[in-house]
Write a protein that holds these residues in place. Structure first.
Motif, PDB file in Angstrom:
ATOM      1  N   ARG A  30       0.814  -1.218   0.000  1.00 36.71           N
ATOM      2  CA  ARG A  30       0.000   0.000   0.000  1.00 36.71           C
ATOM      3  C   ARG A  30       0.849   1.270   0.000  1.00 36.71           C
ATOM      4  O   ARG A  30       0.320   2.370  -0.191  1.00 36.71           O
ATOM      5  CB  ARG A  30      -0.938  -0.016   1.207  1.00 36.71           C
ATOM      6  N   MET A  31       2.163   1.113   0.189  1.00 40.34           N
ATOM      7  CA  MET A  31       3.051   2.268   0.052  1.00 40.34           C
ATOM      8  C   MET A  31       3.193   2.683  -1.411  1.00 40.34           C
ATOM      9  O   MET A  31       3.654   3.782  -1.705  1.00 40.34           O
ATOM     10  CB  MET A  31       4.429   1.942   0.644  1.00 40.34           C
ATOM     11  N   ILE A  32       2.806   1.783  -2.309  1.00 43.45           N
ATOM     12  CA  ILE A  32       2.858   2.043  -3.753  1.00 43.45           C
ATOM     13  C   ILE A  32       1.445   2.290  -4.262  1.00 43.45           C
ATOM     14  O   ILE A  32       0.542   1.479  -4.013  1.00 43.45           O
ATOM     15  CB  ILE A  32       3.493   0.855  -4.507  1.00 43.45           C
ATOM     16  N   TRP A  33       1.244   3.393  -4.945  1.00 47.24           N
ATOM     17  CA  TRP A  33      -0.080   3.708  -5.471  1.00 47.24           C
ATOM     18  C   TRP A  33      -0.408   2.880  -6.711  1.00 47.24           C
ATOM     19  O   TRP A  33      -1.496   2.346  -6.851  1.00 47.24           O
ATOM     20  CB  TRP A  33      -0.169   5.199  -5.807  1.00 47.24           C
ATOM     21  N   LYS A  34       0.573   2.738  -7.608  1.00 50.90           N
ATOM     22  CA  LYS A  34       0.302   2.036  -8.857  1.00 50.90           C
ATOM     23  C   LYS A  34       1.617   1.522  -9.451  1.00 50.90           C
ATOM     24  O   LYS A  34       2.666   2.157  -9.305  1.00 50.90           O
ATOM     25  CB  LYS A  34      -0.381   2.980  -9.854  1.00 50.90           C
ATOM     26  N   ILE A  35       1.544   0.354 -10.117  1.00 50.83           N
ATOM     27  CA  ILE A  35       2.672  -0.174 -10.892  1.00 50.83           C
ATOM     28  C   ILE A  35       2.277  -0.139 -12.357  1.00 50.83           C
ATOM     29  O   ILE A  35       1.215  -0.638 -12.740  1.00 50.83           O
ATOM     30  CB  ILE A  35       3.033  -1.611 -10.463  1.00 50.83           C
ATOM     31  N   VAL A  36       3.124   0.485 -13.183  1.00 49.80           N
ATOM     32  CA  VAL A  36       2.822   0.602 -14.613  1.00 49.80           C
ATOM     33  C   VAL A  36       3.921  -0.080 -15.427  1.00 49.80           C
ATOM     34  O   VAL A  36       5.086  -0.096 -15.024  1.00 49.80           O
ATOM     35  CB  VAL A  36       2.685   2.071 -15.058  1.00 49.80           C
ATOM     36  N   PRO A  37       3.582  -0.647 -16.568  1.00 48.72           N
ATOM     37  CA  PRO A  37       4.601  -1.215 -17.447  1.00 48.72           C
ATOM     38  C   PRO A  37       5.475  -0.109 -18.049  1.00 48.72           C
ATOM     39  O   PRO A  37       5.007   1.023 -18.253  1.00 48.72           O
ATOM     40  CB  PRO A  37       3.790  -1.909 -18.550  1.00 48.72           C
ATOM     41  N   LEU A  38       6.724  -0.440 -18.322  1.00 43.87           N
ATOM     42  CA  LEU A  38       7.612   0.508 -18.989  1.00 43.87           C
ATOM     43  C   LEU A  38       6.989   1.020 -20.286  1.00 43.87           C
ATOM     44  O   LEU A  38       7.138   2.194 -20.639  1.00 43.87           O
ATOM     45  CB  LEU A  38       8.962  -0.167 -19.285  1.00 43.87           C
ATOM     46  N   SER A  39       6.250   0.154 -20.979  1.00 40.01           N
ATOM     47  CA  SER A  39       5.630   0.533 -22.251  1.00 40.01           C
ATOM     48  C   SER A  39       4.599   1.642 -22.086  1.00 40.01           C
ATOM     49  O   SER A  39       4.236   2.315 -23.056  1.00 40.01           O
ATOM     50  CB  SER A  39       4.978  -0.689 -22.908  1.00 40.01           C
ATOM     51  N   GLN A  40       4.108   1.856 -20.838  1.00 41.94           N
ATOM     52  CA  GLN A  40       3.101   2.884 -20.585  1.00 41.94           C
ATOM     53  C   GLN A  40       3.646   4.030 -19.733  1.00 41.94           C
ATOM     54  O   GLN A  40       2.896   4.768 -19.092  1.00 41.94           O
ATOM     55  CB  GLN A  40       1.883   2.256 -19.913  1.00 41.94           C
ATOM     56  N   LEU A  41       4.975   4.188 -19.757  1.00 40.74           N
ATOM     57  CA  LEU A  41       5.609   5.220 -18.940  1.00 40.74           C
ATOM     58  C   LEU A  41       5.090   6.615 -19.267  1.00 40.74           C
ATOM     59  O   LEU A  41       4.856   7.430 -18.370  1.00 40.74           O
ATOM     60  CB  LEU A  41       7.130   5.162 -19.130  1.00 40.74           C
ATOM     61  N   ALA A  42       4.894   6.904 -20.532  1.00 41.42           N
ATOM     62  CA  ALA A  42       4.423   8.233 -20.935  1.00 41.42           C
ATOM     63  C   ALA A  42       3.057   8.535 -20.328  1.00 41.42           C
ATOM     64  O   ALA A  42       2.776   9.678 -19.937  1.00 41.42           O
ATOM     65  CB  ALA A  42       4.374   8.345 -22.452  1.00 41.42           C
ATOM     66  N   ASP A  43       2.206   7.518 -20.225  1.00 41.51           N
ATOM     67  CA  ASP A  43       0.879   7.712 -19.626  1.00 41.51           C
ATOM     68  C   ASP A  43       1.016   8.149 -18.165  1.00 41.51           C
ATOM     69  O   ASP A  43       0.278   9.025 -17.691  1.00 41.51           O
ATOM     70  CB  ASP A  43       0.060   6.429 -19.695  1.00 41.51           C
ATOM     71  N   ALA A  44       1.953   7.529 -17.451  1.00 41.97           N
ATOM     72  CA  ALA A  44       2.146   7.866 -16.045  1.00 41.97           C
ATOM     73  C   ALA A  44       2.521   9.336 -15.873  1.00 41.97           C
ATOM     74  O   ALA A  44       2.022  10.018 -14.971  1.00 41.97           O
ATOM     75  CB  ALA A  44       3.212   6.963 -15.427  1.00 41.97           C
ATOM     76  N   PHE A  45       3.389   9.840 -16.740  1.00 42.52           N
ATOM     77  CA  PHE A  45       3.779  11.243 -16.623  1.00 42.52           C
ATOM     78  C   PHE A  45       2.638  12.178 -17.009  1.00 42.52           C
ATOM     79  O   PHE A  45       2.568  13.308 -16.505  1.00 42.52           O
ATOM     80  CB  PHE A  45       5.037  11.518 -17.448  1.00 42.52           C
ATOM     81  N   GLN A  46       1.750  11.730 -17.863  1.00 41.75           N
ATOM     82  CA  GLN A  46       0.562  12.528 -18.177  1.00 41.75           C
ATOM     83  C   GLN A  46      -0.330  12.674 -16.946  1.00 41.75           C
ATOM     84  O   GLN A  46      -0.959  13.718 -16.747  1.00 41.75           O
ATOM     85  CB  GLN A  46      -0.227  11.880 -19.321  1.00 41.75           C
ATOM     86  N   TRP A  47      -0.394  11.640 -16.115  1.00 44.26           N
ATOM     87  CA  TRP A  47      -1.245  11.698 -14.921  1.00 44.26           C
ATOM     88  C   TRP A  47      -0.843  12.840 -13.997  1.00 44.26           C
ATOM     89  O   TRP A  47      -1.685  13.422 -13.316  1.00 44.26           O
ATOM     90  CB  TRP A  47      -1.184  10.382 -14.159  1.00 44.26           C
ATOM     91  N   TYR A  48       0.472  13.142 -13.966  1.00 43.26           N
ATOM     92  CA  TYR A  48       0.933  14.216 -13.086  1.00 43.26           C
ATOM     93  C   TYR A  48       0.411  15.585 -13.517  1.00 43.26           C
ATOM     94  O   TYR A  48       0.444  16.538 -12.737  1.00 43.26           O
ATOM     95  CB  TYR A  48       2.466  14.238 -13.032  1.00 43.26           C
ATOM     96  N   LYS A  49      -0.062  15.684 -14.730  1.00 47.22           N
ATOM     97  CA  LYS A  49      -0.614  16.954 -15.210  1.00 47.22           C
ATOM     98  C   LYS A  49      -2.055  17.162 -14.761  1.00 47.22           C
ATOM     99  O   LYS A  49      -2.579  18.271 -14.863  1.00 47.22           O
ATOM    100  CB  LYS A  49      -0.552  17.002 -16.748  1.00 47.22           C
ATOM    101  N   GLU A  50      -2.676  16.091 -14.302  1.00 44.19           N
ATOM    102  CA  GLU A  50      -4.071  16.171 -13.861  1.00 44.19           C
ATOM    103  C   GLU A  50      -4.093  16.352 -12.350  1.00 44.19           C
ATOM    104  O   GLU A  50      -3.741  15.444 -11.601  1.00 44.19           O
ATOM    105  CB  GLU A  50      -4.823  14.903 -14.267  1.00 44.19           C
TER     106      GLU A  50
END
Length: 353
Positions: free
Chosen positions: A319-339
């Motif tokens: 629970r210390m980790i919010w989400k695990i994302v695949p390397l292939s979806q790294l760009a999506d993760a950085f988009q989330w920080y804009k929201e």
């Protein structure tokens, strides 16, 4: 023909691509690591979404775990198959700061994952000294928190910390959770955590904190002070980098307290005369903390994390980790920080997906 690998490559601001690049080969004194997991650090966000990237194209990522796959000439302390966590700082080892063992203060350093290619990739090469071996009982997800855990310990010690006293931890992200645990490991009489998320406060208490204070509740400061019989906290650690909690630290500090700002502020910070007068009237000591290194490099912070992770005294909870994302979806993760408000905690990147 060059052997290729997948990586998340920053080509420009807001331009992060999942693509093939050349797989690195270990030079003399280096090891090739097959990356398992990498944490997205707050410092990575402006390098992708802002103008903080040092050069293009670049491969970020510096909080990582993996397995040694190959070693270069002259490597003696690591072997293929070893489980390791990455040590991102590459100090010059020549300047006066390095000579004193203050590697974090080196002005001529390199840094894996910002000034040279990092671990948002299937493989990364690092100097042998920049890989810390850990026990195979430790999960790779937990080992990706090595660097945050060392930052927490380094910050704890910046105040000259001693057990037997009261401790306030402001912020319950991974570094706050880990700072609270270090304080208990080294003998705190009482550790109280502060946050605005009830679930995080509850988890921190499951991991060993004695009490949790929700700073959105009316009268929270009175409740916090009552836990110290009204005298305040002997040690206060701000881990969120939030201007509100930084000012709050001045209120919570006891006379002659040690206060450390581990978190990095993102906005301008001002204090009222009344707030600042706490520093004078209480005669507390205020310090900052930067990274997590000591002599001999990379320092006891890193070997202590390996030890206390292995013994289970320094605890990890998924629970210390919010989400695990695949390397292939790294760009999506950085988009989330804009929201605004979308990212609720630590994100790990799985380099094998």
């Amino acid at each position: 023909m060059a052997v290729m690998m997948k990586a998340g490559v920053v080509h420009a601001k807001d331009d992060l691509r999942y693509e093939d690049i050349e797989k690195p080969q270990p030079k003399a004194g280096e090891v090739l690591i097959k990356v398992k997991y990498t944490g997205i650090c707050g410092s990575d966000v402006p390098r992708v979404n802002g103008d903080a990237c040092h050069f293009f194209p670049n491969v970020l990522g510096h909080e990582f775990s993996g397995i040694v796959e190959e070693v270069g000439e002259g490597v003696t302390k690591l072997a293929p198959g070893d489980y390791v966590a990455g040590v991102p700082l590459v100090p010059c080892m020549k300047c006066p700061d390095c000579a004193r063992g203050d590697y974090s203060l080196c002005k001529h350093y390199s840094f894996i994952g910002s000034r040279q290619f990092g671990s948002f990739a299937e493989y990364v090469c690092v100097p042998e000294i920049n890989a810390v071996k850990f026990d195979k009982s430790i999960s790779f997800e937990q080992a990706a928190l090595f660097e945050p855990a060392t930052i927490a310990l380094h910050g704890l010690e910046r105040t000259g910390y001693k057990g037997g006293h009261t401790v306030a931890i402001l912020g319950t992200g991974p570094i706050g959770m880990l700072t609270a645990q270090w304080a208990k490991i080294f003998g705190a009489r009482k550790v109280v955590v502060f946050d605005i998320v009830p679930e995080k406060l509850a988890l921190a208490q499951e991991l060993g904190a004695d009490a949790g204070i929700n700073t959105l509740e009316d009268g929270f400061m009175d409740k916090a002070m009552a836990l110290t019989d009204g005298v305040g906290y002997d040690y206060v650690y701000e881990t969120a980098g939030n201007t509100i909690t930084m000012r709050m630290a001045f209120q919570l500090a006891a006379n002659k307290a040690g206060v450390c700002f581990i978190g990095t502020p993102k906005k301008e910070l001002t204090f009222s005369v009344k707030e600042w007068e706490n520093l004078n009237r209480k005669e507390f000591t205020l310090t900052g903390s930067w990274m997590s290194y000591s002599a001999p490099f990379p320092g006891h912070e890193w070997t202590d994390v390996a030890h206390y992770f292995a013994t289970g005294q320094l605890k990890y909870d998924p629970r210390m980790i919010w989400k695990i994302v695949p390397l292939s979806q790294l760009a999506d993760a950085f988009q989330w920080y804009k929201e605004r408000g979308k990212v609720k905690g630590k994100i790990l990147v799985d380099s094998e997906k």
